[in-house]
Structures are given as structure tokens and as C-alpha cells.
Design an enzyme around this catalytic site. Structure first.
Site, PDB file in Angstrom:
ATOM      1  N   GLU A 171       0.791  -1.239   0.000  1.00 28.54           N
ATOM      2  CA  GLU A 171       0.000   0.000   0.000  1.00 28.54           C
ATOM      3  C   GLU A 171       0.820   1.285   0.000  1.00 28.54           C
ATOM      4  O   GLU A 171       0.738   2.082   0.949  1.00 28.54           O
ATOM      5  CB  GLU A 171      -0.951   0.015   1.202  1.00 28.54           C
ATOM      6  N   GLU A 355      -5.889  -8.255   0.156  1.00 30.74           N
ATOM      7  CA  GLU A 355      -6.580  -7.941   1.419  1.00 30.74           C
ATOM      8  C   GLU A 355      -8.035  -7.568   1.161  1.00 30.74           C
ATOM      9  O   GLU A 355      -8.329  -6.822   0.229  1.00 30.74           O
ATOM     10  CB  GLU A 355      -5.943  -6.734   2.151  1.00 30.74           C
TER      11      GLU A 355
HETATM   12  C1  FCB Z   1      -4.669  -2.082   5.334  1.00 28.12           C
HETATM   13  C2  FCB Z   1      -3.287  -2.508   5.828  1.00 28.12           C
HETATM   14  C3  FCB Z   1      -3.325  -3.636   6.831  1.00 28.12           C
HETATM   15  C4  FCB Z   1      -4.467  -3.484   7.805  1.00 28.12           C
HETATM   16  C5  FCB Z   1      -5.768  -3.243   7.087  1.00 28.12           C
HETATM   17  C6  FCB Z   1      -6.974  -3.130   7.980  1.00 28.12           C
HETATM   18  O1  FCB Z   1      -4.629  -0.777   4.878  1.00 28.12           O
HETATM   19  O2  FCB Z   1      -2.489  -2.933   4.744  1.00 28.12           O
HETATM   20  O3  FCB Z   1      -2.069  -3.698   7.466  1.00 28.12           O
HETATM   21  O4  FCB Z   1      -4.170  -2.496   8.714  1.00 28.12           O
HETATM   22  O5  FCB Z   1      -5.667  -2.085   6.318  1.00 28.12           O
END
Ligand code: FCB
Length: 444
Positions: A171, A355
Site C-alpha cells: 500500500e 486484502e
Molecule cells: C490495510 C493494511 C493492513 C491493515 C488493514 C486493515 O490498509 O495494509 O495492514 O491495517 O488495512
């Protein structure tokens, strides 16, 4: 409390996921392992007021000491893949000083996973930096790309033999927004006008590591893929009739979602923010350096142009929409929207969902969240979008950065006083989906 159960007459959706689709859960080292004492975050957390609930990460979920039992818990989720990160600050606590024990720990982790048929998906940098790197300027330090590539090579050449997929940086957009614009994560800068400098540092670090890892892999006859995990959000105008809102949403979409993605395709970083920053940097070595697109998807923001807000933009949540414990809008269709947008921009590139998940301490809506997002994911796959996997964030409760321990994202609940893990009902549902590759109907 409302909880969702698999109905006994479980009507399973006729459509199921493709045969080779991989089910996965994700974590990052700093958020679960504990005692990351040589990192920039460790220092930052000790400052009064830095963390919303006042707690530094400390032992976190004590995963460092629970590798064996946590791997069993992972296997019980029926996953075929596990995304986790290697902690640079533990591997190289001081410049050029390599911690062989830490390396051995990660070697063992890979071995434990492989023994259970779980493929590792490794992130090399997930938000944290060794303190010595941060002290030299972090991503703005001219030595950063070399240092990062050297660390990546060191890890890859010693323990990467059986690992195919590598994420260099997690990210970049969030690191830039939280660390360099809003000033709420290290290095606590609020400098929109020079946000291109750390962005350039990330692009160069990624590109150098990309080429070095590929060279090494080639020399060993190993096939690997290297990419980044991008935080992609849905940005829509607060009022679609208002041209100023439309303009603002578009601006944020270009900047927040695509500037980094595009730079790794074209080798050109373009940032255009009216009256603030208008730059074009050429980084030819970064061209075509994404073998896959990692997508982290969480939520949607409605954008209003508002002269009294910092940066002249206001982020809103639709009033009628459900929200999670952190107030983030739950917008399952958004996953479909970002996947379509990625595939339109970079057609047919493999996509990994690195994610997706939600903060729900009562486990009241996580199951529904999961199934609703997966329905939209299935639709994207049916449209021909090449999505290979789905990593749920997160395997178990963990340290949510400056929000502290309160937000609960885990399929397993962690009791931080005893470090006991308990499978949540949503975890049971996830494990059933991962076993069958089919979606259940949930009955309240
Ligand atoms: C993302 C992050 C991860 C976690 C989630 C909820 O932005 O990559 O580490 O904190 O959010």
C-alpha cells in the site's frame, strides 16, 4: 447480537469458484509478531497520543513464539495460501548486520506452511522500516533503493527457493497519505507539495528489487512473480450532479488509486494537483515491473469539494449505508468496481486480492460482509477478469496501527491477556467456503 449461521438446508450457489482459485488469509509481521524493537513504528508508538487506545504494539499477538500452533490454526481454515510479511527491522537491525536467527525463523515458517500444502505469499515491506533506514530519511533517502534491494536479495537468496510470489511494498498510497500528507503515521509529515519524493523512492526501491530478484531467480532456474499490494478505494462524487464533486472524486481516484499503478507500467510518475503540485518524473527502470496486481479493497468514499477542509476535499459516507466498527462504509459492489477498473486499465494481468476484510468486534456482520464481497468477486471472475485468489484480512486479531488493539479484523479472536485464540463463527464460514469453493446462503 445477530450472528449468521450456515443454514442446515444450506443452499449453495450454483456458481462456484474456478478449480485453481486459491483461498488465503493475510497478516503483517509488525501487527502480529510482537517486539519489533528496531523499527520506526516501535519508536513512534511510545509517544503519548500516537495510538488511539494508548497501547504500543508490545507483544502484539505473540505470533513470533507461536509459529507451530498458529500454523495449525491456519491449516484449520482450509487455506491454500497465506500472505505474511518478513520484517526488515528484524532481519537487518543495523546497516549490514544480518540477524541469522530471524532469518532462520522465517525459513521455518515457510517450511511449516509448505509441509501443510499452504503456499507462502510474501510481503517484503509492510508499513514498517528499520529505524536506521527511517533515520536516514526513509523513502526519501537516496540510498533507500539500494538498501531495500540488498535486503530483498539477501532474504530471497537464502529462504526464497520455494516461494513464487513476492510483494515488494504494501500500500504505497496509504504510506504516502498517512505518513506524508496527513502526518498520522511515521514519518509524521504533512507536506502534500513534496509527496512526489517519497513516492519516487518507493518506485525506485520496488524497481531495483524487482530486477534483482528476477535476475537471481533466472540464475537459479526458478520462476517467480513480483508485484505490489495496492490500496484501491471507490471514490465517487458526493453529489453526482455537482461538477465540482465529480472533479474532486476524479482527482482522488487518479492520485490515490492510479498514480503508483501507472508508474509501474509506464515508468513515469505523474502527479497533478491543481495549485499544489504538477510533476512528471521518468523512472525507466520501473516500466513493466508488475507481474501481478495486488488489490487491497476495503471501502468507498464519497467526495465533496469543500474549501474549508484540509486539501479542499471532504470524505463522506452515505447516510443509509452500513458501516464497520471503524466507521468505514461496507460497500461490497466496490470490490467488483475496482476489479473492473484494474482490468480495464491493465487488461488481463493476473490479479491477486491481497486484502479484504472488516473490523467487527462482535462478529455480527463479518460473515455477511464476506459472502457479499465474494458474490461480487464471483461476478468479476464470470466477466473474465483474471483474479487468482482471495486473501481475507485477517487470519487473527492484530495491532491495527495507530488505532491500536481495539479494531478486530480476525477470523480468530485473540484474547490479549492470555493470547488465547478462538475461531469466530465467521471463521467457520470462511473455512467452509475455502474447503468447498462455494458460497453458502446465510440465514439470520
Ligand atoms: C490495510 C493494511 C493492513 C491493515 C488493514 C486493515 O490498509 O495494509 O495492514 O491495517 O488495512
Amino acid at each position: 447480537m445477530t450472528s449468521f449461521m450456515l443454514s442446515s438446508t444450506a443452499s449453495i450457489h450454483a456458481a462456484s469458484f474456478p478449480k485453481h482459485f486459491k483461498w488465503c488469509v493475510a497478516t503483517s509481521a509488525h501487527q502480529i509478531e510482537g517486539h519489533n524493537i528496531h523499527s520506526d513504528w516501535w519508536e513512534f508508538e511510545q509517544r503519548p497520543g500516537a495510538i488511539r487506545d494508548g497501547h504500543p504494539s508490545g507483544a502484539a499477538a505473540d505470533h513470533w513464539n507461536r509459529l507451530e500452533q498458529d500454523t495449525e490454526l491456519l491449516a484449520a481454515l482450509n487455506v491454500q495460501q497465506y500472505r505474511f510479511s518478513i520484517e526488515w527491522a528484524k532481519i537487518e537491525p543495523r546497516p549490514g548486520e544480518w540477524n541469522v536467527e530471524a532469518l532462520e525463523h522465517y525459513r521455518r515458517e515457510i517450511e511449516l506452511l509448505t509441509e501443510r500444502g499452504i503456499e507462502p505469499l510474501i510481503t517484503l515491506q509492510h508499513f514498517t522500516l528499520p529505524k536506521w533506514v527511517a533515520d536516514r530519511g526513509g523513502f526519501e533517502w537516496s540510498g533507500m533503493p539500494q538498501a531495500f534491494a540488498r535486503y530483498s536479495e539477501w532474504v530471497f537468496s537464502r529462504i526464497g527457493g520455494g516461494v513464487r510470489d513476492w510483494i515488494t511494498i504494501n500500500e504505497p498510497q496509504v504510506v504516502l497519505a498517512a505518513g506524508y500528507i496527513e502526518g498520522v503515521h511515521p514519518p509524521l509529515k504533512k507536506d502534500l507539495k513534496s509527496v512526489d519524493l517519497p513516492a519516487l523512492g518507493m518506485i525506485r526501491a520496488h524497481a531495483l528489487a524487482y530486477h534483482r530478484l528476477h535476475e537471481l531467480a533466472r540464475s537459479r532456474g526458478q520462476e517467480i512473480r513480483v508485484g505490489m499490494a495496492h490500496h484501491l478505494r471507490v471514490y465517487e462524487p458526493a453529489s453526482k450532479w455537482n461538477p465540482l464533486d465529480r472533479f474532486a472524486a476524479r482527482l482522488l481516484d487518479d492520485l490515490g488509486n492510479w498514480s503508483m499503478v501507472d508508474a509501474l507500467e509506464s515508468g513515469v510518475l505523474r502527479i497533478r494537483i491543481p495549485f499544489t503540485l504538477n510533476v512528471e518524473h521518468h523512472v525507466p527502470e520501473a516500466r513493466n515491473t508488475q507481474d501481478f496486481l495486488g488489490v487491497n479493497y476495503y471501502s468507498r468514499d464519497l467526495i465533496r469539494l469543500d474549501l474549508s477542509s484540509p486539501g479542499f476535499l471532504k470524505r463522506l459516507v452515505r447516510k443509509s449505508s452500513p458501516r464497520n466498527d471503524l466507521g468505514w462504509e461496507i460497500h461490497p459492489e466496490g470490490l467488483y468496481k475496482v476489479l473492473r477498473a484494474v482490468n480495464r486499465r491493465i487488461p488481463n494481468r493476473p490479479i491477486l486480492i491481497t486484502e479484504n476484510g472488516t473490523a467487527d468486534h462482535r462478529d455480527a456482520f463479518r460473515s455477511q460482509f464476506l459472502v457479499d464481497h465474494l458474490k461480487w468477486l464471483l461476478r468479476a471472475i464470470e466477466d473474465g477478469i483474471p483474479v487468482e485468489n482471495y486473501c481475507h484480512w485477517s487470519f487473527l486479531d492484530n495491532y491495527e496501527w495507530s488505532e491500536g488493539f481495539e479494531p478486530r479484523f480476525g477470523l480468530y479472536e485473540v484474547n490479549y491477556s492470555t493470547q488465547e485464540r478462538t475461531l469466530r463463527n465467521s471463521g467457520r464460514i470462511f473455512s467452509e467456503i475455502a474447503r468447498s469453493s462455494m458460497l453458502p446462503d446465510l440465514k439470520r
